[in-house]
Design a protein around this motif. Structure first.
Motif, PDB file in Angstrom:
ATOM      1  N   ILE A  39     -43.736  62.596  51.134  1.00  0.00           N
ATOM      2  CA  ILE A  39     -44.099  63.800  50.391  1.00  0.00           C
ATOM      3  C   ILE A  39     -45.609  64.007  50.391  1.00  0.00           C
ATOM      4  CG2 ILE A  39     -44.149  64.756  48.038  1.00  0.00           C
ATOM      5  CD1 ILE A  39     -41.334  63.322  47.753  1.00  0.00           C
ATOM      6  N   ILE A  40     -46.351  62.932  50.170  1.00  0.00           N
ATOM      7  CA  ILE A  40     -47.811  63.036  50.169  1.00  0.00           C
ATOM      8  C   ILE A  40     -48.319  63.458  51.547  1.00  0.00           C
ATOM      9  CG2 ILE A  40     -49.949  61.709  49.976  1.00  0.00           C
ATOM     10  CD1 ILE A  40     -48.446  59.996  47.844  1.00  0.00           C
ATOM     11  N   GLY A  41     -47.816  62.797  52.591  1.00  0.00           N
ATOM     12  CA  GLY A  41     -48.254  63.138  53.944  1.00  0.00           C
ATOM     13  C   GLY A  41     -47.937  64.576  54.299  1.00  0.00           C
ATOM     14  N   THR A  42     -46.799  65.059  53.825  1.00  0.00           N
ATOM     15  CA  THR A  42     -46.432  66.453  54.081  1.00  0.00           C
ATOM     16  C   THR A  42     -47.399  67.392  53.377  1.00  0.00           C
ATOM     17  OG1 THR A  42     -44.093  65.888  54.352  1.00  0.00           O
ATOM     18  CG2 THR A  42     -44.603  68.183  53.791  1.00  0.00           C
ATOM     19  N   GLY A  43     -47.745  67.068  52.116  1.00  0.00           N
ATOM     20  CA  GLY A  43     -48.675  67.915  51.377  1.00  0.00           C
ATOM     21  C   GLY A  43     -50.055  67.941  51.994  1.00  0.00           C
ATOM     22  N   VAL A  44     -50.565  66.769  52.363  1.00  0.00           N
ATOM     23  CA  VAL A  44     -51.881  66.700  52.994  1.00  0.00           C
ATOM     24  C   VAL A  44     -51.851  67.406  54.347  1.00  0.00           C
ATOM     25  CG1 VAL A  44     -53.621  65.150  53.971  1.00  0.00           C
ATOM     26  CG2 VAL A  44     -52.545  64.607  51.773  1.00  0.00           C
ATOM     27  N   GLY A  45     -50.712  67.317  55.022  1.00  0.00           N
ATOM     28  CA  GLY A  45     -50.582  67.928  56.335  1.00  0.00           C
ATOM     29  C   GLY A  45     -50.388  69.432  56.307  1.00  0.00           C
ATOM     30  N   GLY A  46     -50.317  70.005  55.125  1.00  0.00           N
ATOM     31  CA  GLY A  46     -50.196  71.454  55.011  1.00  0.00           C
ATOM     32  C   GLY A  46     -48.794  71.954  54.734  1.00  0.00           C
ATOM     33  N   GLY A  47     -47.822  71.034  54.602  1.00  0.00           N
ATOM     34  CA  GLY A  47     -46.452  71.432  54.318  1.00  0.00           C
ATOM     35  C   GLY A  47     -46.151  71.393  52.836  1.00  0.00           C
ATOM     36  N   TYR A  48     -44.873  71.436  52.512  1.00  0.00           N
ATOM     37  CA  TYR A  48     -44.457  71.446  51.108  1.00  0.00           C
ATOM     38  C   TYR A  48     -43.274  70.515  50.927  1.00  0.00           C
ATOM     39  CZ  TYR A  48     -42.410  72.996  46.708  1.00  0.00           C
ATOM     40  OH  TYR A  48     -41.882  73.031  45.443  1.00  0.00           O
ATOM     41  N   ALA A  49     -43.380  69.617  49.958  1.00  0.00           N
ATOM     42  CA  ALA A  49     -42.290  68.708  49.628  1.00  0.00           C
ATOM     43  C   ALA A  49     -42.487  68.230  48.199  1.00  0.00           C
ATOM     44  CB  ALA A  49     -42.250  67.514  50.582  1.00  0.00           C
ATOM     45  N   THR A  50     -41.393  67.893  47.519  1.00  0.00           N
ATOM     46  CA  THR A  50     -41.474  67.417  46.141  1.00  0.00           C
ATOM     47  C   THR A  50     -40.540  66.223  45.944  1.00  0.00           C
ATOM     48  OG1 THR A  50     -39.731  68.923  45.386  1.00  0.00           O
ATOM     49  CG2 THR A  50     -42.015  69.704  45.229  1.00  0.00           C
ATOM     50  N   PHE A  51     -40.830  65.485  44.872  1.00  0.00           N
ATOM     51  CA  PHE A  51     -40.011  64.338  44.485  1.00  0.00           C
ATOM     52  C   PHE A  51     -39.471  64.626  43.086  1.00  0.00           C
ATOM     53  CE2 PHE A  51     -39.326  60.080  42.684  1.00  0.00           C
ATOM     54  CZ  PHE A  51     -38.562  59.506  43.687  1.00  0.00           C
ATOM     55  N   PRO A  52     -38.186  64.967  42.971  1.00  0.00           N
ATOM     56  CA  PRO A  52     -37.674  65.434  41.672  1.00  0.00           C
ATOM     57  C   PRO A  52     -37.500  64.350  40.631  1.00  0.00           C
ATOM     58  CG  PRO A  52     -35.906  65.318  43.283  1.00  0.00           C
ATOM     59  CD  PRO A  52     -37.173  65.053  44.034  1.00  0.00           C
ATOM     60  N   GLY A  53     -37.305  63.099  41.040  1.00  0.00           N
ATOM     61  CA  GLY A  53     -37.077  62.026  40.088  1.00  0.00           C
ATOM     62  C   GLY A  53     -36.030  61.055  40.589  1.00  0.00           C
ATOM     63  N   VAL A  54     -35.623  60.133  39.721  1.00  0.00           N
ATOM     64  CA  VAL A  54     -34.714  59.053  40.110  1.00  0.00           C
ATOM     65  C   VAL A  54     -33.640  58.879  39.041  1.00  0.00           C
ATOM     66  CG1 VAL A  54     -36.582  57.869  41.323  1.00  0.00           C
ATOM     67  CG2 VAL A  54     -36.032  57.224  38.975  1.00  0.00           C
ATOM     68  N   VAL A  55     -32.596  58.155  39.407  1.00  0.00           N
ATOM     69  CA  VAL A  55     -31.584  57.776  38.410  1.00  0.00           C
ATOM     70  C   VAL A  55     -31.582  56.271  38.157  1.00  0.00           C
ATOM     71  CG1 VAL A  55     -30.126  59.777  38.835  1.00  0.00           C
ATOM     72  CG2 VAL A  55     -29.745  57.693  40.170  1.00  0.00           C
ATOM     73  N   GLY A  56     -32.466  55.549  38.825  1.00  0.00           N
ATOM     74  CA  GLY A  56     -32.630  54.123  38.539  1.00  0.00           C
ATOM     75  C   GLY A  56     -31.605  53.231  39.188  1.00  0.00           C
ATOM     76  N   THR A  57     -31.378  53.432  40.489  1.00  0.00           N
ATOM     77  CA  THR A  57     -30.374  52.658  41.219  1.00  0.00           C
ATOM     78  C   THR A  57     -31.003  51.401  41.806  1.00  0.00           C
ATOM     79  OG1 THR A  57     -29.307  54.742  41.800  1.00  0.00           O
ATOM     80  CG2 THR A  57     -28.600  52.784  42.999  1.00  0.00           C
ATOM     81  N   ALA A  58     -30.347  50.264  41.621  1.00  0.00           N
ATOM     82  CA  ALA A  58     -30.845  49.007  42.189  1.00  0.00           C
ATOM     83  C   ALA A  58     -29.673  48.075  42.452  1.00  0.00           C
ATOM     84  CB  ALA A  58     -31.840  48.340  41.240  1.00  0.00           C
ATOM     85  N   ILE A  59     -29.776  47.299  43.519  1.00  0.00           N
ATOM     86  CA  ILE A  59     -28.742  46.315  43.836  1.00  0.00           C
ATOM     87  C   ILE A  59     -29.399  44.996  44.221  1.00  0.00           C
ATOM     88  CG2 ILE A  59     -27.033  48.016  44.573  1.00  0.00           C
ATOM     89  CD1 ILE A  59     -27.667  47.389  47.437  1.00  0.00           C
ATOM     90  N   SER A  60     -28.647  43.911  44.054  1.00  0.00           N
ATOM     91  CA  SER A  60     -29.133  42.583  44.414  1.00  0.00           C
ATOM     92  C   SER A  60     -27.926  41.684  44.604  1.00  0.00           C
ATOM     93  CB  SER A  60     -30.064  42.040  43.321  1.00  0.00           C
ATOM     94  OG  SER A  60     -30.656  40.821  43.732  1.00  0.00           O
ATOM     95  N   LYS A  61     -28.186  40.388  44.813  1.00  0.00           N
ATOM     96  CA  LYS A  61     -27.085  39.443  44.949  1.00  0.00           C
ATOM     97  C   LYS A  61     -27.514  38.067  44.469  1.00  0.00           C
ATOM     98  CE  LYS A  61     -27.641  37.522  49.608  1.00  0.00           C
ATOM     99  NZ  LYS A  61     -27.464  36.117  49.211  1.00  0.00           N
ATOM    100  N   VAL A  62     -26.539  37.292  44.040  1.00  0.00           N
ATOM    101  CA  VAL A  62     -26.729  35.880  43.719  1.00  0.00           C
ATOM    102  C   VAL A  62     -25.661  35.139  44.501  1.00  0.00           C
ATOM    103  CG1 VAL A  62     -26.840  34.146  41.926  1.00  0.00           C
ATOM    104  CG2 VAL A  62     -27.475  36.501  41.402  1.00  0.00           C
ATOM    105  N   CYS A  63     -26.089  34.442  45.559  1.00  0.00           N
ATOM    106  CA  CYS A  63     -25.145  33.837  46.489  1.00  0.00           C
ATOM    107  C   CYS A  63     -24.243  34.954  47.022  1.00  0.00           C
ATOM    108  CB  CYS A  63     -24.370  32.701  45.827  1.00  0.00           C
ATOM    109  SG  CYS A  63     -23.511  31.629  47.001  1.00  0.00           S
ATOM    110  N   ASP A  64     -22.921  34.868  46.814  1.00  0.00           N
ATOM    111  CA  ASP A  64     -22.062  35.948  47.309  1.00  0.00           C
ATOM    112  C   ASP A  64     -21.689  36.934  46.206  1.00  0.00           C
ATOM    113  OD1 ASP A  64     -20.426  34.228  45.890  1.00  0.00           O
ATOM    114  OD2 ASP A  64     -18.713  34.451  47.239  1.00  0.00           O
ATOM    115  N   LEU A  65     -22.273  36.786  45.015  1.00  0.00           N
ATOM    116  CA  LEU A  65     -22.016  37.724  43.929  1.00  0.00           C
ATOM    117  C   LEU A  65     -22.973  38.897  44.048  1.00  0.00           C
ATOM    118  CD1 LEU A  65     -20.354  38.039  41.235  1.00  0.00           C
ATOM    119  CD2 LEU A  65     -22.446  37.300  40.080  1.00  0.00           C
TER     120      LEU A  65
END
Length: 457
Positions: free
Chosen positions: A315-341
């Motif tokens: 988004i930043i590179g697009t803005g500096v480059g003369g284009g238009y882009a935005t980042f609306p936000g997040v819902v807080g998604t994350a994943i991980s593992k412990v061994c095979d769990l």
């Protein structure tokens, strides 16, 4: 004469911004200079625990694009160079060469702050002793690997039980260490509700990790040689030949603060939807050093993830480059593992929802990742939160095996679309016995949540 873009930080956000700006503007239109005090560019910090464990053979495997590749695209990349001051009024930065100590001012037309985050090191006695490691960069990872190889004892203590702490605990077990994890939380992975965290604890204990919960670390005891010997709490002491900090990270914004740039409650820089720093048309920021909008809670949060960092850079590179882009936000998604769990979460947990002033129903279901009769079917626990009265989905947590974690993506899409749990029950999800029961676990949880909403109590 063209413009000059100066970037502080050469990892995900910084180099994505540089690369995208270069795609849009040629070198004679836009000069791009990138400063970073480290030795590497464009690497996966999320992969470091798997490098430490041995799953990833070499640091080079974690690097998406080398310094030479960036420089070949007319990006002036200056590694081992630390920016020590930003002069906003005169639009310039002061950089120090870490090898020669030479200091140079560089002017900018466009400035990008991609300074990332720093492992939290609480002000405890012995926290800076030899043998105590925070792991955030490739250089940190190499220092830890070298330290482990040189350590004759086999006792390791991990302080903190967040995602990095849990992943590092597993990595240390894989390296042949006896691991003790100390956390002041009631269960590991405090981003999960405690009932779901208990499932993670059970898996860790099954890996012979000694888990000390509800304990506050008071100091790190060292020997006469200055090297760590033990980790102390109010009630006990745990022997340690090596200590890894897994307490979490904080935004690296001291430089920005000194320059007078605005930061939020969690210490991250404040930006608009185009990643411009509030009040400054010529300064952008992104990645782990900024706060992002939580679309579910409607509040700003610090959520350091590589997914966000790469998007911010684009988004930043697009803005500096003369284009238009935005980042609306997040819902807080994350994943991980412990061994095979596998462990996954998105949206709000119970504590998050209460802080946001939301009333909710919480349901927990048990299912399997495949048809129950199909070989290899493994148990899966899904917890779902729905807003009272409206039934809007608020959050989902999943702990299980056999492909459990990536099911969270369905919930992430539903959250982004502001779906109700009743609407989710009609989702046309894929079914075949090797992949899912007839009723996918996400849909089973949605049905239970919809019933709770309908009952209204």
């Amino acid at each position: 004469m063209g413009e000059r873009m100066v970037i502080i930080g050469a990892d995900a956000t910084g180099m994505s911004a540089a690369s995208q700006a270069r795609r849009l503007r040629a070198a004679d239109e836009l000069e791009i200079i990138v400063f970073d005090k480290g030795n590497h560019t464009s690497y996966s910090a999320c992969g470091i625990p798997y490098w430490v464990s041995g799953d990833v053979a070499d640091a080079d495997d974690l690097i998406a694009r080398s310094p030479a590749e960036h420089r070949a695209r007319d990006i002036d990349l200056r590694l081992r160079t630390e920016v020590t001051d930003i002069d906003v009024a005169r639009r310039r930065v002061l950089a120090r060469d870490l090898d020669t100590d030479e200091r140079t001012w560089t002017t900018y037309d466009k400035l990008v702050l991609a300074t990332g985050a720093t492992p939290i090191r609480p002000p405890l006695p012995g926290i800076d002793a030899e043998g105590v490691y925070g792991v955030q960069t490739l250089d940190d990872g190499q220092a830890l690997i070298d330290g482990l190889a040189a350590t004759t004892g086999r006792e390791a203590v991990v302080i903190g039980a967040g995602y990095i702490g849990v992943e590092m605990a597993e990595a240390l077990v894989r390296r042949g260490f006896r691991v003790t994890m100390v956390t002041r939380a009631a269960e590991p992975m405090s981003t999960l509700d405690s009932d779901m965290g208990a499932l993670v604890r059970k898996a860790m204990v099954g890996m012979d990790i000694r888990l000390i919960t509800g304990a506050e670390v008071t100091g790190i005891r060292t020997g006469a040689d200055g090297r760590v010997q033990a980790v102390s709490t109010a009630d006990a002491e745990y022997p340690a030949d090596v200590v890894v900090l897994g307490i979490g990270v904080r935004p690296t914004t001291e430089l920005a603060r000194r320059a007078g740039l605005p930061v939020g409650e969690s210490g991250g820089l404040l930006t608009d939807l185009a990643q411009r720093v509030h009040g400054y048309d010529d300064i952008w920021a992104g990645g782990d050093c900024v706060e992002v909008l939580d679309l579910v809670a409607g509040a700003l949060r610090h959520i350091p993830l590589g997914t966000h960092a790469n998007k911010h850079g684009q988004i930043i590179g697009t803005g500096v480059g003369g284009g238009y882009a935005t980042f609306p936000g997040v819902v807080g998604t994350a994943i991980s593992k412990v061994c095979d769990l596998e462990v996954a979460r998105t949206g709000l947990g119970e504590a998050d929802a209460l802080r946001a002033g939301l009333q909710f129903h919480a349901v927990t279901i048990e299912s399997t990742g495949r048809a129950g009769y199909f070989p290899g079917a493994a148990p899966m626990t899904v917890k779902m939160l729905a807003e009272r009265r409206t039934g809007r989905l608020l959050g989902v947590q999943i702990v299980g095996r056999d492909g459990a974690a990536k099911r969270i993506d369905v919930a992430a899409v539903a959250l982004t679309a502001r779906m109700t749990v009743e609407q989710m029950t009609a989702l046309d999800l894929g079914y075949a016995p090797p992949f899912s029961p007839v009723w996918d676990p996400i849909l089973v949880a949605a049905r239970a949540a919809a019933k709770a909403v309908a009952r209204g109590h």
